[in-house]
Structures are given as structure tokens and as C-alpha cells.
Design an enzyme around this catalytic site. Structure first.
Site, PDB file in Angstrom:
ATOM      1  N   CYS A  86       0.873  -1.175   0.000  1.00  0.00           N
ATOM      2  CA  CYS A  86       0.000   0.000   0.000  1.00  0.00           C
ATOM      3  C   CYS A  86       0.910   1.224   0.000  1.00  0.00           C
ATOM      4  O   CYS A  86       1.688   1.414   0.934  1.00  0.00           O
ATOM      5  CB  CYS A  86      -0.915   0.008   1.215  1.00  0.00           C
ATOM      6  SG  CYS A  86      -1.919   1.514   1.351  1.00  0.00           S
ATOM      7  N   CYS A 221      -4.993   6.778  -3.356  1.00  0.00           N
ATOM      8  CA  CYS A 221      -4.375   5.447  -3.383  1.00  0.00           C
ATOM      9  C   CYS A 221      -2.969   5.617  -3.920  1.00  0.00           C
ATOM     10  O   CYS A 221      -2.788   6.016  -5.085  1.00  0.00           O
ATOM     11  CB  CYS A 221      -5.183   4.497  -4.260  1.00  0.00           C
ATOM     12  SG  CYS A 221      -4.429   2.860  -4.431  1.00  0.00           S
TER      13      CYS A 221
END
Length: 285
Positions: A86, A221
Site C-alpha cells: 500500500c 491510493c
């Protein structure tokens, strides 16, 4: 009143956010929560209204002896699924580790996608991470959604991403279209994250992302920003350095140079506290 006598043992946590991607972070080095027990805990803690609420959860843990890593992480999406990587979470983990004295400003830590090099700016909230090399780039794919052909591109930047170039992303039904792409048979069985980009002034990009594991649009993101920058460069839309304007209005910087991929942006410690697993329906010993 002794709160823990009523609510059970507490677990300290730190709430971090990177460009609107928010994470509950736990220093697991002393707690030693079993990774097998983490998914159930993650789903309870990340649940909005009933828990702390977050896009994901990060457990910072001891690195294997002799690995050269400052620490390793266990990263989970809000639905309890473990993710290899991530981008925004990596920046949050790095800055928290520096704030807690776990690691120096420049350090390397371990993820399921591989080692991540991080540099924390000691005079701001900015963190730069060198991500693992992207792979599986595929341009000009066509899939069918609701009986109509849809043009897109895909690349894995630690986790799988699809990128679609749109004229007006503010008009895109991200939840509906993103969910259809995420669950499309072309990306089975693991599924994919879905990104929608459009060109802005001075070579920047606007980005909206539907995240796998969160199962909704998120404010940002990191790995999706990197995937978008890679695709945009391949299509001649941008150069080596790209500014990505996220849904939350903040900016992520992506640098693609000499075969390396860098992601830069803010990572904020929002608050710290404790949660009570027993109150979340989690049995503790």
C-alpha cells in the site's frame, strides 16, 4: 472506575492518514498479536461507527534477525484481506516508525511485496518511498462491461491496478464502474483496483480510485497513483515526474527515473488512543 476491569484489556493505536487514506497503526513488537488473529481484529477495528474506522490497518513488527530491515509490517485492508503493498500506507508506517524511534529518518522495512526504502523529511510531514519495481504492464486492453466495450490498461505496482483514461472523471460513477472492473472475470481470481484519470494543466493528472479490499472509492491510493503515472507516461501524457491530484484534493508526487519508482506525499499522525477488543466482540486471553 477501572475501565479495563469493565471493558477488558486495551490496545494502544495510532491513527495515520496519507492524502485521505486512513490507517489504524499498532506497534506489535511488544503486543505480539498472532498474525492469524489479525483479520478478525482488523474487520472490527476498521468498521465505521462501531469501531475506530479506517481504510486499513498496519501492524509494525520485529524484522528477522540479519535481514537489514528496520521492521516489517502486516498490512490489511478494511475487509480483513491481507495486501502485499500500500503506497500511502507505506509512507504512514515509515513516518510513524520514525516518530516512535523505531527507525531513523532513512530506513528500509519489509512488506509482502518486498523491501521498501523510505525517507522521512524531518522538517515536514512529507515522506518519500522507493517502491518495488512495477510488473505486468499491459496497454490497450478491452473488456466488456454491461454489454459495451471498455478500453483500459493494467500494471502491478505491488498490488494489481487497472487504469482508464477519461475525459471528465468528475462524472464517472466510480463505485459502479470501479466495482464492475474490480470483479471482472478478466482479473480473476484476485481482482484488481480500478483507477480513473484525466489530464490537467502543466502535465498533472486527476485521479479517482476504487480500492479492492475497501470495496469503495477512497480519497487517495498511492500504488494507484504510481500505476496511473506509469500508464500516463507510456501513453505520452506525462514525463518522468508527475503530480497526481487525489479525490481528497491533496497532491501525490510520482517520479519514474532510471528504472526506479518513487512516491512522495504527506503522512499525518492524526491522533492516538486505545481500543478495547472485548467491546468490539473480539475474545482475548
Amino acid at each position: 472506575m477501572d475501565i479495563e476491569a469493565v471493558c477488558g484489556a486495551s490496545v494502544p493505536f495510532y491513527k495515520m492518514q496519507g492524502c485521505g487514506n486512513d490507517f489504524v497503526c499498532v506497534d506489535n513488537r511488544a503486543l505480539e498479536i498472532d498474525p492469524a488473529a489479525m483479520p478478525e481484529l482488523v474487520m472490527a477495528v476498521c468498521r465505521k461507527a462501531f469501531g475506530v474506522g479506517a481504510d486499513g490497518m498496519i501492524f509494525i513488527d520485529h524484522a528477522p534477525a540479519g535481514s537489514g530491515l528496520a521492521y516489517i509490517w502486516h498490512f490489511f485492508n478494511a475487509d480483513g484481506s491481507r495486501a502485499e503493498m500500500c503506497g500511502n500506507g507505506s509512507r504512514c508506517a515509515a513516518r510513524l516508525a520514525w516518530l516512535l524511534g523505531i527507525a531513523p529518518a532513512r530506513h528500509t522495512f519489509g512488506t509482502d511485496a518486498g523491501p521498501i526504502e523510505a525517507e522521512v523529511d524531518e522538517d515536514s510531514t512529507q515522506v518519500t518511498v522507493l517502491l518495488t519495481p512495477p510488473k505486468d504492464l499491459r496497454l490497450n486492453l478491452e473488456i466488456e462491461i454491461e454489454g459495451r466495450p471498455f478500453h483500459l490498461h493494467s500494471v502491478n505496482t505491488g498490488v494489481p491496478h487497472v487504469v482508464a483514461v477519461m475525459d471528465h472523471i468528475e462524472m464517472v460513477e466510480v463505485w459502479k464502474l470501479g466495482r464492475a472492473i474490480r470483479q471482472h472475470p478478466a482479473f480473476a481470481p484476485a481482482g484488481t483496483n480500478a483507477n480513473f484519470i484525466s489530464s490537467e494543466a502543466h502535465g498533472s493528472l486527476s485521479l479517482r480510485t476504487y480500492e479492492r479490499g475497501v470495496e469503495d472509492e477512497t480519497y487517495a491510493c498511492g500504488t494507484g497513483a504510481v500505476a496511473s503515472a506509469i500508464v500516463a507516461r507510456e501513453l505520452g501524457m506525462t514525463g518522468e515526474e508527475t503530480e497526481i491530484i487525489t479525490t481528497g484534493g491533496e497532491v501525490l508526487g510520482v517520479i519514474l527515473r532510471d528504472g526506479k519508482t518513487y512516491l512522495r506525499g504527506a503522512a499525518e499522525l492524526v491522533f492516538q488512543g486505545v481500543f478495547y477488543p472485548q467491546s468490539l466482540g473480539i475474545e482475548t486471553d
